[in-house]
Design a protein around this motif. Structure first.
Motif, PDB file in Angstrom:
ATOM      1  N   HIS A 153       0.600  -1.120   0.190  1.00 62.14           N
ATOM      2  CA  HIS A 153       0.164   0.641   0.110  1.00 62.14           C
ATOM      3  C   HIS A 153       0.759   1.641   0.227  1.00 62.14           C
ATOM      4  O   HIS A 153       0.282   2.259  -0.775  1.00 62.14           O
ATOM      5  N   VAL A 154       1.903   1.236   0.809  1.00 58.90           N
ATOM      6  CA  VAL A 154       2.744   2.076   1.192  1.00 58.90           C
ATOM      7  C   VAL A 154       3.585   2.398  -0.589  1.00 58.90           C
ATOM      8  O   VAL A 154       3.146   3.803  -0.911  1.00 58.90           O
ATOM      9  N   ALA A 155       3.926   1.307  -0.730  1.00 57.04           N
ATOM     10  CA  ALA A 155       5.101   1.354  -2.273  1.00 57.04           C
ATOM     11  C   ALA A 155       3.642   2.099  -3.297  1.00 57.04           C
ATOM     12  O   ALA A 155       4.128   3.688  -4.404  1.00 57.04           O
ATOM     13  N   MET A 156       2.967   1.870  -3.611  1.00 53.35           N
ATOM     14  CA  MET A 156       1.704   2.020  -4.461  1.00 53.35           C
ATOM     15  C   MET A 156       0.344   3.362  -3.788  1.00 53.35           C
ATOM     16  O   MET A 156       0.898   4.216  -5.188  1.00 53.35           O
ATOM     17  N   ALA A 157       0.785   3.926  -3.449  1.00 53.30           N
ATOM     18  CA  ALA A 157       0.142   5.207  -2.454  1.00 53.30           C
ATOM     19  C   ALA A 157       1.925   6.632  -3.262  1.00 53.30           C
ATOM     20  O   ALA A 157       1.445   7.387  -4.045  1.00 53.30           O
ATOM     21  N   ILE A 158       3.214   5.579  -3.122  1.00 58.08           N
ATOM     22  CA  ILE A 158       4.092   6.610  -3.257  1.00 58.08           C
ATOM     23  C   ILE A 158       4.102   7.106  -5.267  1.00 58.08           C
ATOM     24  O   ILE A 158       4.180   7.905  -5.326  1.00 58.08           O
ATOM     25  N   LYS A 159       4.088   6.410  -5.482  1.00 60.93           N
ATOM     26  CA  LYS A 159       3.861   5.231  -6.996  1.00 60.93           C
ATOM     27  C   LYS A 159       3.112   6.662  -7.440  1.00 60.93           C
ATOM     28  O   LYS A 159       3.300   6.923  -8.759  1.00 60.93           O
ATOM     29  N   GLU A 160       1.521   6.498  -7.378  1.00 61.66           N
ATOM     30  CA  GLU A 160       0.181   7.174  -7.457  1.00 61.66           C
ATOM     31  C   GLU A 160       0.429   8.884  -8.099  1.00 61.66           C
ATOM     32  O   GLU A 160       0.153   9.663  -8.444  1.00 61.66           O
ATOM     33  N   TRP A 161       1.212   9.169  -6.596  1.00 57.76           N
ATOM     34  CA  TRP A 161       1.234  11.214  -6.359  1.00 57.76           C
ATOM     35  C   TRP A 161       2.251  10.853  -7.268  1.00 57.76           C
ATOM     36  O   TRP A 161       2.499  12.352  -7.829  1.00 57.76           O
ATOM     37  N   GLY A 162       3.166  10.335  -7.811  1.00 59.49           N
ATOM     38  CA  GLY A 162       3.874  10.243  -9.058  1.00 59.49           C
ATOM     39  C   GLY A 162       5.533  10.711  -8.609  1.00 59.49           C
ATOM     40  O   GLY A 162       6.719  10.890  -8.949  1.00 59.49           O
ATOM     41  N   ASP A 163       5.825  10.193  -7.411  1.00 63.26           N
ATOM     42  CA  ASP A 163       6.930   9.772  -6.605  1.00 63.26           C
ATOM     43  C   ASP A 163       7.618   8.704  -6.903  1.00 63.26           C
ATOM     44  O   ASP A 163       7.142   7.880  -7.528  1.00 63.26           O
ATOM     45  N   ALA A 164       9.465   8.943  -7.388  1.00 64.48           N
ATOM     46  CA  ALA A 164      10.042   7.053  -7.595  1.00 64.48           C
ATOM     47  C   ALA A 164       9.442   5.915  -6.476  1.00 64.48           C
ATOM     48  O   ALA A 164       9.846   7.036  -5.217  1.00 64.48           O
ATOM     49  N   SER A 165       9.221   5.093  -6.426  1.00 61.75           N
ATOM     50  CA  SER A 165       8.730   4.262  -5.580  1.00 61.75           C
ATOM     51  C   SER A 165       9.476   2.708  -6.367  1.00 61.75           C
ATOM     52  O   SER A 165       9.014   2.581  -7.476  1.00 61.75           O
ATOM     53  N   ARG A 166      10.089   2.207  -5.180  1.00 64.00           N
ATOM     54  CA  ARG A 166      10.543   0.764  -5.380  1.00 64.00           C
ATOM     55  C   ARG A 166      10.141  -0.529  -4.616  1.00 64.00           C
ATOM     56  O   ARG A 166      10.055   0.150  -3.404  1.00 64.00           O
ATOM     57  N   LEU A 167       9.459  -1.746  -4.707  1.00 67.37           N
ATOM     58  CA  LEU A 167       8.855  -2.698  -3.912  1.00 67.37           C
ATOM     59  C   LEU A 167       9.481  -4.012  -3.794  1.00 67.37           C
ATOM     60  O   LEU A 167       9.913  -4.286  -4.303  1.00 67.37           O
ATOM     61  N   LEU A 168       9.926  -3.913  -2.202  1.00 65.63           N
ATOM     62  CA  LEU A 168      11.181  -5.155  -1.720  1.00 65.63           C
ATOM     63  C   LEU A 168      10.364  -5.646  -0.360  1.00 65.63           C
ATOM     64  O   LEU A 168       9.789  -5.931   0.034  1.00 65.63           O
ATOM     65  N   ALA A 169       9.407  -7.381  -1.454  1.00 66.59           N
ATOM     66  CA  ALA A 169       9.097  -8.388  -0.482  1.00 66.59           C
ATOM     67  C   ALA A 169       9.455  -9.065  -1.080  1.00 66.59           C
ATOM     68  O   ALA A 169       9.836  -9.839  -1.690  1.00 66.59           O
ATOM     69  N   ALA A 170       8.300 -10.299  -0.523  1.00 70.11           N
ATOM     70  CA  ALA A 170       8.808 -11.453  -0.701  1.00 70.11           C
ATOM     71  C   ALA A 170       7.534 -12.053  -1.509  1.00 70.11           C
ATOM     72  O   ALA A 170       6.740 -11.852  -1.140  1.00 70.11           O
ATOM     73  N   TRP A 171       8.010 -13.078  -2.039  1.00 70.24           N
ATOM     74  CA  TRP A 171       7.168 -13.858  -3.333  1.00 70.24           C
ATOM     75  C   TRP A 171       6.829 -14.925  -2.986  1.00 70.24           C
ATOM     76  O   TRP A 171       8.285 -15.834  -2.767  1.00 70.24           O
ATOM     77  N   ALA A 172       5.153 -15.848  -2.965  1.00 68.41           N
ATOM     78  CA  ALA A 172       5.723 -17.412  -2.386  1.00 68.41           C
ATOM     79  C   ALA A 172       4.449 -17.163  -3.860  1.00 68.41           C
ATOM     80  O   ALA A 172       3.091 -16.819  -3.497  1.00 68.41           O
ATOM     81  N   GLY A 173       4.571 -18.266  -4.573  1.00 69.22           N
ATOM     82  CA  GLY A 173       3.723 -18.899  -5.289  1.00 69.22           C
ATOM     83  C   GLY A 173       2.817 -18.535  -6.539  1.00 69.22           C
ATOM     84  O   GLY A 173       2.991 -17.338  -6.480  1.00 69.22           O
ATOM     85  N   HIS A 174       1.639 -18.959  -6.952  1.00 72.42           N
ATOM     86  CA  HIS A 174       0.938 -18.177  -7.311  1.00 72.42           C
ATOM     87  C   HIS A 174       0.304 -17.035  -6.995  1.00 72.42           C
ATOM     88  O   HIS A 174       0.213 -15.757  -8.070  1.00 72.42           O
ATOM     89  N   SER A 175       0.066 -16.896  -5.865  1.00 70.59           N
ATOM     90  CA  SER A 175      -0.518 -15.392  -5.067  1.00 70.59           C
ATOM     91  C   SER A 175       0.425 -14.622  -5.440  1.00 70.59           C
ATOM     92  O   SER A 175       0.366 -13.658  -6.058  1.00 70.59           O
ATOM     93  N   GLY A 176       1.973 -14.916  -4.961  1.00 72.03           N
ATOM     94  CA  GLY A 176       2.895 -14.126  -5.372  1.00 72.03           C
ATOM     95  C   GLY A 176       2.975 -13.342  -6.972  1.00 72.03           C
ATOM     96  O   GLY A 176       3.648 -12.242  -6.799  1.00 72.03           O
ATOM     97  N   LYS A 177       3.006 -13.924  -7.612  1.00 74.25           N
ATOM     98  CA  LYS A 177       2.798 -13.965  -9.145  1.00 74.25           C
ATOM     99  C   LYS A 177       1.928 -12.864  -9.184  1.00 74.25           C
ATOM    100  O   LYS A 177       1.951 -12.018 -10.046  1.00 74.25           O
ATOM    101  N   TRP A 178       0.620 -13.171  -8.546  1.00 78.82           N
ATOM    102  CA  TRP A 178      -0.152 -12.286  -9.366  1.00 78.82           C
ATOM    103  C   TRP A 178      -0.355 -11.075  -8.452  1.00 78.82           C
ATOM    104  O   TRP A 178      -0.490 -10.105  -9.510  1.00 78.82           O
TER     105      TRP A 178
END
Length: 307
Positions: free
Chosen positions: A41-66
């Motif tokens: 949510h934080v990363a998407m809000a910053i991106k929506e405002w127009g500032d540079a944003s990158r998301l570091l997360a742990a991705w697992a399985g089909h849910s993670g791909k989605w």
């Protein structure tokens, strides 16, 4: 670029369930799914405002791909290690039955081993050099060390990067001991961690280890303490559609204000506007720039005296 760390992302599902009958089939009328997890949510809000944003997360399985694909479709840059299993789903039920309305159900999610944490830490260090600031938010997968945030914060502190933190429980306790630049917590978390939800008492305790404190009290709004100033910020919203992710969007607004070098009052104004904007639509944990721009001039701020 603001780096958002989300160790435990999710698929947030908004589902309409007229009622719930135990021992019988219950049919959902409709549902919508959104990329979720506090750091998402934080990363998407910053991106929506127009500032540079990158998301570091742990991705697992089909849910993670989605989740990853849904974030990238919105133009958000993502990185992070892969975990076995599946990222969790979090369900929020809407219902005409008041005892069921806004009931949440959360899946357990994947498990993180020490090796997976090392992978995440390695990627974190690679991204840290490009980051102007770091926001760390939410829970950790099963198996994670209780000191996981503390270790990442120590690395950020050593590299002169400000960290804004939003978490609870053991992770918060250990992270505070390390010392962190900024902290967002709600009144319930303040009561749990500080033994009081009184703004002034909580601020005194937290300022021993934290420079900036954003304490939210629901309809009472935001209390922001920074650089010797205590600012209250709030706005009236005519119709609240959903509060899921409001605190995360508020954290994003505060982090943006800090990264832009705004005054304490303007940082509070950004935080309150971002948090309120998230209430206006059914999109869970998301804001629209136009809503924030409309709300910013409506934010009422007042400088308070420390007790």
């Amino acid at each position: 670029m603001i780096l958002s760390v989300c160790p435990n992302p999710s698929i947030d599902t908004y589902a309409q369930l007229p009622d719930f009958k135990f021992g019988q089939a219950n049919r959902v009328s409709w549902q919508r799914e959104f990329p979720g997890g506090k750091g998402v949510h934080v990363a998407m809000a910053i991106k929506e405002w127009g500032d540079a944003s990158r998301l570091l997360a742990a991705w697992a399985g089909h849910s993670g791909k989605w989740i990853k694909a849904a974030c990238e479709e919105k133009g958000l840059s993502t990185v992070g290690p892969k975990l076995p299993g599946e990222n969790r789903k979090c369900y929020t039920f809407l219902s005409d039955n008041p005892s069921l309305h806004n009931t949440e159900m959360m899946e357990p999610g994947p498990e993180m081993t020490a090796e997976h944490f090392d992978d995440l830490t390695s990627i974190f260090m690679q991204e840290l050099g490009q980051a102007s600031m770091v926001v760390m938010s939410g829970s950790w997968p099963k198996g994670s060390e209780a000191t996981a945030y503390r270790k990442l914060i120590s690395l950020a502190n050593s590299n002169g990067k400000k960290v804004m933190l939003d978490c609870s429980g053991e992770q918060l306790g250990h992270a505070i001991e390390e010392g962190v630049f900024g902290l967002h917590l709600n009144e319930h978390e303040a009561l749990q961690f500080c033994g009081t939800s009184d703004v002034h008492a909580a601020m005194r305790k937290l300022h021993e280890k934290v420079d900036l404190i954003a304490l939210t009290k629901g309809k009472e709004g935001l209390f922001l303490s920074y650089l010797g100033k205590l600012i209250h910020a709030n706005v009236t919203v005519d119709k609240v559609i959903s509060t899921v992710g409001c605190g995360d969007c508020l954290t994003a607004g505060v982090a943006l204000g800090v990264s832009k070098g705004l005054s304490v009052e303007e940082i509070a104004r950004y935080g309150a506007a971002f948090g309120a904007a998230n209430c206006l639509r059914e999109d869970l944990g998301m804001i629209y720039k136009a809503d924030v721009e409309r709300l910013l001039p409506q934010i009422i701020t007042k400088e308070l005296t420390y007790a």
